[in-house]
Design a protein around this motif. Structure first.
Motif, mmCIF file in Angstrom:
data_model
loop_
_atom_site.group_PDB
_atom_site.id
_atom_site.type_symbol
_atom_site.label_atom_id
_atom_site.label_comp_id
_atom_site.label_asym_id
_atom_site.label_seq_id
_atom_site.Cartn_x
_atom_site.Cartn_y
_atom_site.Cartn_z
ATOM 1 N N MET A 1 32.394 38.928 22.857
ATOM 2 C CA MET A 1 31.206 40.011 22.871
ATOM 3 C C MET A 1 29.917 39.679 23.054
ATOM 4 N N THR A 2 29.133 40.366 23.748
ATOM 5 C CA THR A 2 27.792 39.759 24.213
ATOM 6 C C THR A 2 26.954 40.208 22.929
ATOM 7 N N HIS A 3 25.875 39.625 22.837
ATOM 8 C CA HIS A 3 24.845 39.928 21.576
ATOM 9 C C HIS A 3 23.837 40.703 22.151
ATOM 10 N N LYS A 4 23.591 41.735 21.543
ATOM 11 C CA LYS A 4 22.507 42.527 22.225
ATOM 12 C C LYS A 4 21.713 43.334 21.055
ATOM 13 N N SER A 5 20.837 43.813 21.287
ATOM 14 C CA SER A 5 19.909 44.505 20.188
ATOM 15 C C SER A 5 20.571 45.949 20.149
ATOM 16 N N LEU A 6 20.421 46.489 18.863
ATOM 17 C CA LEU A 6 20.933 47.913 18.820
ATOM 18 C C LEU A 6 20.376 48.420 17.512
ATOM 19 N N PHE A 7 19.993 49.816 17.738
ATOM 20 C CA PHE A 7 19.150 50.379 16.727
ATOM 21 C C PHE A 7 20.105 51.592 16.164
ATOM 22 N N ILE A 8 20.661 51.347 15.082
ATOM 23 C CA ILE A 8 21.623 52.256 14.195
ATOM 24 C C ILE A 8 20.966 52.707 13.112
ATOM 25 N N VAL A 9 21.143 54.207 12.932
ATOM 26 C CA VAL A 9 20.776 54.942 11.728
ATOM 27 C C VAL A 9 21.879 55.662 11.086
ATOM 28 N N LEU A 10 21.968 55.495 9.745
ATOM 29 C CA LEU A 10 23.052 56.435 9.035
ATOM 30 C C LEU A 10 22.084 57.435 8.451
ATOM 31 N N ASP A 11 22.413 58.683 8.293
ATOM 32 C CA ASP A 11 21.766 59.808 7.937
ATOM 33 C C ASP A 11 22.651 60.531 6.939
ATOM 34 N N GLY A 12 22.109 61.919 6.582
ATOM 35 C CA GLY A 12 23.058 62.946 5.960
ATOM 36 C C GLY A 12 22.355 63.323 4.567
ATOM 37 N N ILE A 183 36.222 55.022 0.535
ATOM 38 C CA ILE A 183 34.864 54.535 1.052
ATOM 39 C C ILE A 183 35.545 53.619 2.295
ATOM 40 N N GLU A 184 36.511 52.750 2.138
ATOM 41 C CA GLU A 184 37.103 51.929 3.125
ATOM 42 C C GLU A 184 37.660 52.790 4.502
ATOM 43 N N TYR A 185 37.833 53.852 4.283
ATOM 44 C CA TYR A 185 38.349 54.642 5.362
ATOM 45 C C TYR A 185 37.194 55.125 6.325
ATOM 46 N N VAL A 186 36.030 55.638 5.349
ATOM 47 C CA VAL A 186 35.025 55.986 5.976
ATOM 48 C C VAL A 186 34.220 55.187 6.786
ATOM 49 N N GLN A 187 34.198 53.873 6.134
ATOM 50 C CA GLN A 187 33.712 52.759 6.786
ATOM 51 C C GLN A 187 34.339 52.396 7.867
ATOM 52 N N GLU A 188 35.572 52.377 8.024
ATOM 53 C CA GLU A 188 36.451 51.990 9.198
ATOM 54 C C GLU A 188 35.944 52.971 10.461
ATOM 55 N N LYS A 189 35.857 54.179 10.217
ATOM 56 C CA LYS A 189 35.422 55.135 11.488
ATOM 57 C C LYS A 189 34.002 54.820 11.872
ATOM 58 N N ILE A 190 33.190 54.549 10.987
ATOM 59 C CA ILE A 190 31.892 54.084 11.189
ATOM 60 C C ILE A 190 31.879 52.828 11.992
ATOM 61 N N GLN A 191 32.685 51.938 11.765
ATOM 62 C CA GLN A 191 32.649 50.685 12.323
ATOM 63 C C GLN A 191 33.288 50.886 13.826
ATOM 64 N N LYS A 192 34.362 51.608 14.035
ATOM 65 C CA LYS A 192 34.806 51.912 15.277
ATOM 66 C C LYS A 192 33.832 52.571 16.288
ATOM 67 N N THR A 193 32.999 53.487 15.625
ATOM 68 C CA THR A 193 31.988 54.091 16.411
ATOM 69 C C THR A 193 30.930 53.070 17.029
ATOM 70 N N VAL A 194 30.574 52.238 15.993
ATOM 71 C CA VAL A 194 29.713 51.224 16.336
ATOM 72 C C VAL A 194 30.036 50.124 17.419
ATOM 73 N N LEU A 195 31.400 49.718 17.104
ATOM 74 C CA LEU A 195 31.964 48.929 18.023
ATOM 75 C C LEU A 195 32.017 49.334 19.543
ATOM 76 N N ASN A 196 32.401 50.707 19.558
ATOM 77 C CA ASN A 196 32.610 51.205 20.982
ATOM 78 C C ASN A 196 31.098 51.174 21.496
ATOM 79 N N MET A 197 30.187 51.561 20.876
ATOM 80 C CA MET A 197 28.927 51.780 21.396
ATOM 81 C C MET A 197 28.436 50.127 21.935
ATOM 82 N N LEU A 198 28.647 49.316 21.087
ATOM 83 C CA LEU A 198 28.457 47.835 21.484
ATOM 84 C C LEU A 198 29.191 47.303 22.641
ATOM 85 N N ASN A 199 30.262 47.870 22.672
ATOM 86 C CA ASN A 199 31.212 47.332 23.903
ATOM 87 C C ASN A 199 31.001 48.166 25.183
ATOM 88 N N SER A 200 30.331 49.219 25.145
ATOM 89 C CA SER A 200 30.124 50.322 26.297
ATOM 90 C C SER A 200 28.933 49.721 27.156
#
Ligand SMILES: Nc1ncnc2c1ncn2[C@@H]1O[C@H](COP(=O)(O)OP(=O)(O)O)[C@@H](O)[C@H]1O
Ligand SMILES: [Mg+2]
Length: 200
Positions: A1-12, A183-200
Motif C-alpha cells: 500500500m502506498t503511503h499518502k496524506s489524506l484528510f478524513i472527517v467524522l461528523d454527525g 461499535i465493532e460493526y460500525v467501525q468495520e464499515k468506516i474502515q472499509k470506506t477509508v481503505l477504499n479511498m486510500l486504494n483508489s
C-alpha cells in the motif's frame, strides 16, 4: 500500500459516536495498517477551542458568536496543525470540522446562512473524505450521561440537525454510515470506506 496524506472527517449529531470512531479509526490505521496518523478534534485544543468548550455549556452565547469563534478556531487549527501534518504525509482524522458549524450554527438562527459560514471559513482546506454517522437522536442521547448534556443536546433540536446532515450529505456526496449498531460493526464499515479511498 502506498503511503499518502489524506484528510478524513467524522461528523454527525451529538452522540453519533464521532469521538469513539475517530479514535478507533486512528488506532486501526496506525497500528494495523502502519500509516502515519494524526488524530485531532474540534473545538480544537487551542485557546479559542477552550473558550468554545465553555460556551457549549452556556445557553446565553448568541449563535453568531459561536459561528465566528468556531471559524477562528478552525482557521487556526487548519493552518497551524492539519495542513502541516498533511504536508508531512500524515493521514489526518478530525473528530468534527466545518460540517458541524454549517449544521449547528445555521439551524439555530435565521440570520445565519450556510453561505455566510462558508465565507467565514473560506481560507481553510476541505477534507478528502467526510463520513456522517447517522443515528436516531433518542438513541444517541440515551448513550450520553444526562448530567453532562450540552446546550445542543435535546431530541427535537437534534431531529432537525439530523435531517440537515442527511440532506446535505446527499448534495455534497458525503458517506453516510448507520451508527445504530454494535461499535465493532460500525467501525468495520468506516474502515472499509477509508481503505477504499486510500486504494483508489
Ligand atoms: N455503536 C455504539 N453502541 C453503543 N454505544 C456507543 C456506540 N457508539 C458510541 N457509543 C457510546 O456512546 C457515547 C457517545 O459516543 P461519542 O463517541 O462520545 O459520541 P460523539 O462524540 O459523537 O458525541 C459514548 O459513551 C460511547 O462509548
Ligand atoms: Mg464527541
Amino acid at each position: 500500500m502506498t503511503h499518502k496524506s489524506l484528510f478524513i472527517v467524522l461528523d454527525g449529531i451529538d452522540g453519533c459516536g464521532s469521538t469513539t470512531h475517530s479514535q478507533l479509526l486512528a488506532a486501526f490505521l496506525e497500528h494495523k495498517k502502519h500509516f502515519k496518523v494524526h488524530l485531532t478534534y474540534e473545538p480544537s485544543k487551542s485557546e479559542i477551542g477552550k473558550i468554545l468548550r465553555k460556551f457549549l455549556k452556556n445557553k446565553e452565547i448568541p449563535p453568531t458568536t459561536d459561528a465566528l469563534l468556531f471559524a477562528a478556531d478552525r482557521d487556526l487549527h487548519y493552518h497551524n496543525e492539519i495542513k502541516k501534518k498533511l504536508d508531512d504525509g500524515f493521514i489526518v482524522i478530525s473528530d468534527r470540522y466545518i460540517e458541524s458549524s454549517i449544521i449547528y450554527q445555521s439551524i439555530q438562527s435565521d440570520k445565519i446562512s450556510i453561505e455566510w459560514i462558508k465565507e467565514l471559513n473560506k481560507f481553510i482546506g476541505y477534507p478528502d473524505l467526510t463520513i456522517i454517522l447517522d443515528i436516531e437522536p433518542k438513541i444517541a442521547l440515551a448513550r450520553k450521561n444526562e448530567k453532562y448534556l450540552e446546550k445542543f443536546e435535546d431530541t427535537s433540536f437534534l431531529d432537525k440537525v439530523r435531517k440537515l446532515y442527511l440532506s446535505r450529505a446527499i448534495n455534497e456526496g458525503y458517506h453516510v454510515i448507520n451508527s445504530d449498531d454494535i461499535i465493532e460493526y460500525v467501525q468495520e464499515k468506516i474502515q472499509k470506506t477509508v481503505l477504499n479511498m486510500l486504494n483508489s
